[in-house]
Design a protein around this motif. Sequence first.
Motif, PDB file in Angstrom:
ATOM      1  N   ASP A 279       0.916  -1.225   0.021  1.00 35.07           N
ATOM      2  CA  ASP A 279      -0.020   0.078   0.112  1.00 35.07           C
ATOM      3  C   ASP A 279       0.818   1.124  -0.047  1.00 35.07           C
ATOM      4  O   ASP A 279       0.571   2.283  -0.542  1.00 35.07           O
ATOM      5  CB  ASP A 279      -0.840   0.042   1.371  1.00 35.07           C
ATOM      6  N   ALA A 280       1.880   1.130   0.858  1.00 31.23           N
ATOM      7  CA  ALA A 280       2.943   2.373   0.905  1.00 31.23           C
ATOM      8  C   ALA A 280       3.456   2.494  -0.528  1.00 31.23           C
ATOM      9  O   ALA A 280       3.522   3.777  -1.108  1.00 31.23           O
ATOM     10  CB  ALA A 280       4.074   2.126   1.746  1.00 31.23           C
ATOM     11  N   LEU A 281       4.007   1.795  -1.393  1.00 31.99           N
ATOM     12  CA  LEU A 281       4.258   1.893  -2.484  1.00 31.99           C
ATOM     13  C   LEU A 281       3.532   2.218  -3.471  1.00 31.99           C
ATOM     14  O   LEU A 281       3.742   3.201  -4.335  1.00 31.99           O
ATOM     15  CB  LEU A 281       5.115   0.549  -2.998  1.00 31.99           C
ATOM     16  N   ALA A 282       2.188   1.704  -3.737  1.00 31.52           N
ATOM     17  CA  ALA A 282       1.069   2.198  -4.485  1.00 31.52           C
ATOM     18  C   ALA A 282       0.681   3.596  -4.210  1.00 31.52           C
ATOM     19  O   ALA A 282       0.289   4.199  -5.205  1.00 31.52           O
ATOM     20  CB  ALA A 282      -0.179   1.275  -4.313  1.00 31.52           C
ATOM     21  N   ASP A 304       6.408 -10.977  -5.907  1.00 34.11           N
ATOM     22  CA  ASP A 304       4.970 -10.948  -6.745  1.00 34.11           C
ATOM     23  C   ASP A 304       4.602  -9.746  -7.469  1.00 34.11           C
ATOM     24  O   ASP A 304       4.067  -8.765  -6.618  1.00 34.11           O
ATOM     25  CB  ASP A 304       4.010 -11.343  -5.394  1.00 34.11           C
ATOM     26  N   ALA A 305       5.292  -9.869  -8.588  1.00 36.87           N
ATOM     27  CA  ALA A 305       4.955  -8.468  -9.346  1.00 36.87           C
ATOM     28  C   ALA A 305       3.401  -8.143  -9.639  1.00 36.87           C
ATOM     29  O   ALA A 305       3.116  -7.114  -9.768  1.00 36.87           O
ATOM     30  CB  ALA A 305       5.537  -8.559 -10.838  1.00 36.87           C
ATOM     31  N   ARG A 306       2.735  -9.223  -9.618  1.00 39.74           N
ATOM     32  CA  ARG A 306       1.227  -9.098  -9.897  1.00 39.74           C
ATOM     33  C   ARG A 306       0.684  -8.305  -8.832  1.00 39.74           C
ATOM     34  O   ARG A 306      -0.341  -7.471  -9.106  1.00 39.74           O
ATOM     35  CB  ARG A 306       0.688 -10.289 -10.174  1.00 39.74           C
ATOM     36  N   ARG A 307       0.785  -8.650  -7.645  1.00 38.33           N
ATOM     37  CA  ARG A 307       0.467  -8.016  -6.467  1.00 38.33           C
ATOM     38  C   ARG A 307       0.663  -6.628  -6.393  1.00 38.33           C
ATOM     39  O   ARG A 307      -0.203  -5.589  -6.164  1.00 38.33           O
ATOM     40  CB  ARG A 307       1.125  -8.740  -5.100  1.00 38.33           C
ATOM     41  N   LEU A 308       1.786  -5.932  -6.612  1.00 42.68           N
ATOM     42  CA  LEU A 308       2.143  -4.764  -6.747  1.00 42.68           C
ATOM     43  C   LEU A 308       1.676  -4.029  -7.943  1.00 42.68           C
ATOM     44  O   LEU A 308       1.000  -2.828  -7.663  1.00 42.68           O
ATOM     45  CB  LEU A 308       3.758  -4.534  -6.830  1.00 42.68           C
ATOM     46  N   LEU A 309       1.536  -4.462  -8.984  1.00 42.33           N
ATOM     47  CA  LEU A 309       0.806  -4.133 -10.260  1.00 42.33           C
ATOM     48  C   LEU A 309      -0.479  -3.706  -9.864  1.00 42.33           C
ATOM     49  O   LEU A 309      -1.347  -2.673 -10.380  1.00 42.33           O
ATOM     50  CB  LEU A 309       1.054  -4.932 -11.643  1.00 42.33           C
ATOM     51  N   ASP A 310      -1.273  -4.735  -9.464  1.00 43.08           N
ATOM     52  CA  ASP A 310      -2.802  -4.630  -9.230  1.00 43.08           C
ATOM     53  C   ASP A 310      -2.869  -3.910  -8.172  1.00 43.08           C
ATOM     54  O   ASP A 310      -4.124  -2.956  -8.118  1.00 43.08           O
ATOM     55  CB  ASP A 310      -3.324  -6.008  -8.859  1.00 43.08           C
ATOM     56  N   ALA A 311      -2.121  -3.340  -7.292  1.00 43.82           N
ATOM     57  CA  ALA A 311      -2.313  -2.378  -6.267  1.00 43.82           C
ATOM     58  C   ALA A 311      -1.958  -0.994  -6.684  1.00 43.82           C
ATOM     59  O   ALA A 311      -2.382   0.008  -5.936  1.00 43.82           O
ATOM     60  CB  ALA A 311      -1.461  -2.624  -5.002  1.00 43.82           C
ATOM     61  N   GLY A 312      -1.340  -0.881  -7.938  1.00 40.18           N
ATOM     62  CA  GLY A 312      -1.136   0.139  -8.631  1.00 40.18           C
ATOM     63  C   GLY A 312       0.196   0.836  -8.455  1.00 40.18           C
ATOM     64  O   GLY A 312       0.731   2.145  -8.524  1.00 40.18           O
ATOM     65  N   ALA A 313       1.131   0.223  -7.708  1.00 41.09           N
ATOM     66  CA  ALA A 313       2.605   0.603  -7.839  1.00 41.09           C
ATOM     67  C   ALA A 313       3.269   0.676  -9.160  1.00 41.09           C
ATOM     68  O   ALA A 313       3.033   0.021  -9.760  1.00 41.09           O
ATOM     69  CB  ALA A 313       3.428  -0.437  -6.877  1.00 41.09           C
ATOM     70  N   THR A 314       4.259   1.407  -9.097  1.00 43.45           N
ATOM     71  CA  THR A 314       5.148   1.334 -10.475  1.00 43.45           C
ATOM     72  C   THR A 314       6.137   0.330 -10.150  1.00 43.45           C
ATOM     73  O   THR A 314       7.034   0.631  -9.144  1.00 43.45           O
ATOM     74  CB  THR A 314       5.601   3.069 -10.695  1.00 43.45           C
TER      75      THR A 314
END
Length: 408
Positions: A279-282, A304-314
């Motif tokens: 969440d902080a990254l996103a 887990d790139a999918r988790r980061l991308l789906d959260a809106g992180a770059t």
Amino acid sequence: MTTSSTNPPTGPTAPTAPAASTTITNIAGLVTNDPSLGDGTPIGLIQDAAVVIEGDRVVWVGESSKAPATDNAVDAGGRAVVPGFVDSHSHLVFAGDRTQEFNARMSGRPYSAGGIRTTVAATRAATDAELSANVARYLAEALRQGTTTAETKSGYGLTVEDEARALRVAREHTDEVTYLGAHVVPAEYADDPAGYVALVTGEMLDACAPHARWIDVFCEEGAFDGDQARAILTAGRARGLRPRVHANQLTRGPGVRLAVELDAASADHCTHLTDADVDALAHSDTVATLLPGAEFSTRAPWPDARRLLDAGATVALSTDCNPGSSFTSSMPFCVALAVRDMGMTPDEAVWSATAGGAAALRRQDIGRLTPGARADLALLDAPSHVHLAYRPGVPLVSAVWRRGERVH
């Protein structure tokens, strides 16, 4: 002595000849990374495309049939073109070899931060010329695989003199140089880690700051804890260095949240993340730089790139090229790993290896192919950028332009 009037004028008033222009035409698929172009996706894919280079810049992109006339033309032959890869995390100023460590690890011994000390001893013993030759060798190797911008770090010297000379060597080869005196605590400070932090934030920082753009810290169990990392990054920021963080590689810890707190350009590794970390990254400008070569070479869990991308992180992808935990200079290899094992689509992986890396370096002039961008690009011996993941391990980069010049 007189000068013939037919000679060209010299001095500051002499006119400058216009830069030659070149069109690369008959491109099957051009990745621009501009969603306002082509198919409207984040990679801005233009089919049957052309790109026009003038000097060191891109001045036009579009459909091949609409390309303007130029001084020179290159026929891409129905192959794909992507922006030059941006490798925003590497450790190239080193000497020595850790083949035995890798061999033992593949036989069951887990990786730990202590292995860095082996390279420290070899690097301290090397000459400047030997270190420079190594950097040049690995950058040339990366260039052949399409990398046109590379960041690299110190971190294998861990004395004032050796860290400063590592940065001087790095600056001979790239503008993206990072001070990583806080890689691990060296053996001579094993009983006084506070004294080493004082050195890193004091005399060593004074010697290194003039040669670097960035400051980094390995915030990890066995290296530097959150309080030590904050002190190091804050001191560097006060000297004009922008922070980046080795974060959450081996365990969950404070690295990612510290990176966001300090507006670091990137938090690198991001292998072990809590929901709060994601969440902080996103909700920040800090890029999550994933380094799948390290997981490949250490048999660690994949980020887990999918988790980061789906959260809106770059998300960025980089090699982490270093002699211990990720001895690869191949961005195409990292693209293939990200697609196969980290949940990324081919489009997302190529974006992260180009525009994502540029974001991790806070750069707008690279990682894309749009008017005004630097003319850094790779011609693939394939009809689509998807082949970077579809044909792993195959040397698909057939030509590279950097700053508008064909260099491979």
